[in-house]
Write a protein that holds these residues in place. Sequence first.
Motif, PDB file in Angstrom:
ATOM      1  N   ASP B 289       0.656  -1.285  -0.040  1.00 60.64           N
ATOM      2  CA  ASP B 289       0.046   0.060   0.124  1.00 60.64           C
ATOM      3  C   ASP B 289       0.881   1.275  -0.095  1.00 60.64           C
ATOM      4  OD1 ASP B 289      -2.175   1.741   0.229  1.00 60.64           O
ATOM      5  OD2 ASP B 289      -1.938   1.455   2.198  1.00 60.64           O
ATOM      6  N   SER B 290       1.088   1.872  -1.285  1.00 61.88           N
ATOM      7  CA  SER B 290       1.908   2.899  -1.196  1.00 61.88           C
ATOM      8  C   SER B 290       1.280   4.566  -1.144  1.00 61.88           C
ATOM      9  CB  SER B 290       2.810   2.747  -2.608  1.00 61.88           C
ATOM     10  OG  SER B 290       3.579   3.796  -2.872  1.00 61.88           O
ATOM     11  N   LYS B 291       2.022   5.247  -0.300  1.00 58.79           N
ATOM     12  CA  LYS B 291       1.785   6.719  -0.575  1.00 58.79           C
ATOM     13  C   LYS B 291       2.670   7.578  -0.927  1.00 58.79           C
ATOM     14  CE  LYS B 291      -2.150   6.233   2.235  1.00 58.79           C
ATOM     15  NZ  LYS B 291      -3.518   5.970   1.311  1.00 58.79           N
ATOM     16  N   ALA B 292       3.624   6.621  -1.872  1.00 63.90           N
ATOM     17  CA  ALA B 292       4.793   7.569  -2.529  1.00 63.90           C
ATOM     18  C   ALA B 292       4.542   7.434  -4.100  1.00 63.90           C
ATOM     19  CB  ALA B 292       6.010   6.758  -2.124  1.00 63.90           C
ATOM     20  N   ASN B 293       5.524   7.913  -4.849  1.00 62.08           N
ATOM     21  CA  ASN B 293       5.463   7.908  -6.346  1.00 62.08           C
ATOM     22  C   ASN B 293       6.152   6.714  -6.942  1.00 62.08           C
ATOM     23  OD1 ASN B 293       8.071   8.556  -5.897  1.00 62.08           O
ATOM     24  ND2 ASN B 293       8.047  10.134  -7.465  1.00 62.08           N
ATOM     25  N   PHE B 294       5.898   5.673  -6.193  1.00 60.22           N
ATOM     26  CA  PHE B 294       6.382   4.417  -6.679  1.00 60.22           C
ATOM     27  C   PHE B 294       5.608   3.197  -5.847  1.00 60.22           C
ATOM     28  CE2 PHE B 294       9.135   5.706  -3.106  1.00 60.22           C
ATOM     29  CZ  PHE B 294       9.028   4.579  -2.220  1.00 60.22           C
TER      30      PHE B 294
END
Lengths: 353, 353
Positions: B289-294
């Motif tokens: 579960d990403s909250k980044a730009n990757f």
Amino acid sequence: MSKYWSHITKRIEPYVPGEQPRSTSVIKLNTNENPYPPSPKVLDAIRQHINEDLKLYPSPTADDLKQAIAKYFNVNEKQVFVGNGSDEVLAFSFLAFFNPGRDILFPDITYSFYPVYANLYGLNYREISLTEDFTIPVEQFYDAPGGVIFPNPNAPTGIALTLESIERILKHNREKVVIVDEAYIDFGGDTAVSLIPKYENLLIIQTLSKSRSLAGMRIGFALGNEQLIEGLERIKNSFNSYTLDRLSLAAGKVAIEDVDYFNETREKIMATRERVAKELKNLSFHVLDSKANFLFIRHDTVPSKHIYEKLKEQGIYVRYFKKMRIDQFIRVTIGTETEMDSFIQAVKSIVQN
Amino acid sequence: MSKYWSHITKRIEPYVPGEQPRSTSVIKLNTNENPYPPSPKVLDAIRQHINEDLKLYPSPTADDLKQAIAKYFNVNEKQVFVGNGSDEVLAFSFLAFFNPGRDILFPDITYSFYPVYANLYGLNYREISLTEDFTIPVEQFYDAPGGVIFPNPNAPTGIALTLESIERILKHNREKVVIVDEAYIDFGGDTAVSLIPKYENLLIIQTLSKSRSLAGMRIGFALGNEQLIEGLERIKNSFNSYTLDRLSLAAGKVAIEDVDYFNETREKIMATRERVAKELKNLSFHVLDSKANFLFIRHDTVPSKHIYEKLKEQGIYVRYFKKMRIDQFIRVTIGTETEMDSFIQAVKSIVQN
């Protein structure tokens, strides 16, 4: 002091750079910048790189810039290191080649950032007194316990060492790194680059801030044996993968390549320096023999601090160092002919009143 | 190894950045750059600063950039530090706040530059294992001997901590500095800036390389209590008086001010990320579960190294880490919609063959 500071943060005494006044009406002769603009080709090169590629990281290895520098000096690309101004290259060098507990030797009157770097990394040093006439006593740099660093020409005196003297220091320190800081070499001194093949302990550091008119772009470099350059790369790659941005890389490359512009502007500065030195002598100034883009001068009767302050009142900034032995001097960067005319006029009225 | 290298130079293991292929035809999803160009206003601002002033040093205090950042975050200018990319700000922070002999705590799976900085300065550290589901075990960061550093969201997982969790770590380390590395915060996490007035031990580090599309210009910054910022200034001023050149200072200021462009592009990236995550799940990928730009992803059956290599053959660069626990993953930067369509197509053909 904060309880959150490390021992190092508490211990250090940061360097204080010359003033950068915001007003554009001052005559700025205090930080040894070049009075002439960067080469028009450099400005064009930067313009061409203003595009969407700025979203991408720069080259971490800066190969194009290194190649240009290598070609100019006729050395191998692996003998070139680049960094964010020669200050960063110097900071990396102290960490890369010097160990705590063994004195690094440098002159007592010199670039005042050297003791700051040493303190930052907990390195020991010994300051070697310049002779009475402010020259470097070569023999006293023999057999340095930890290594050697000095500027050539020296700052703030402007006095240069001969290559023969530098070679003697190198010969007598075969097991230690000798750093020759050539920030001002292009204004009349002899670069030690030709000694690199003979001395694997020689590291030369230069900058594009002075003779290439690019202080605003922060580009410095080092030249030396491949082993030394690899040591610098190891430190840099443990600190910041990309120390030069895309526009600095582009600017630096073209600045090195535009040899004609470089020669034209540095020759103008040297000619102005000689002219101004002569006029200052006529005004009863003692003028050290400078091979740099500045003059270190002392008046026979008027205190330097007074001259410094009076000049500042008239919007002319020079540098005054409140330090033993040199507090009777001011350091004056060589500006354009017009700027130096204003300086001479102002100085004349100060010392003749 | 060279006899001229310092003990430190011999000891360190430099960081290796992601590849920067020269070919422009590749799809570059390997170094978390922003797929959208910098704001047109930023490019204009740089253009306006290409003039003869580049011969002059930049502002050593970077006041204009600091003011813009302070205004954006609604903090005091003295609570802002700026540097040459967040890597340099991180490097300075390790030196400014951590002492040898006392373990710094950071996650075992995290930005791999942290142990490099620690080794550079001879600092001790302990890596805290992420939980089975790759989240940060908050309690294990309590009472850190030397200090704490972690990215939020974490890299390369992309998983974010809640502000409540961060506050617990701060509360349980009142005497030590806790660094929250918010390089990727603008893609869905909650910044800890609101905690600065309550926690004088909190240092937040951000960058303009990701969410402001300026990786090529090297601009990072830190926010925190004035004492911490003063500590960073002391280190910086013992290292390099001018770490940001004139064009980076100009670019950074306008990039922070152009909030509309910033919001538009980061929202596009977040929308693409959610869309791609869904499609990857349909292709039997496990997607953290990403909250980044990757996205950090693992296929149910096809080894990641195989996917990485096959993608590279097709000119699509992603990042693969040969490291325990995560060598079954690849990290995929979120590109444009078109780039991600190509990526999905390529991945589909790899995992379905």
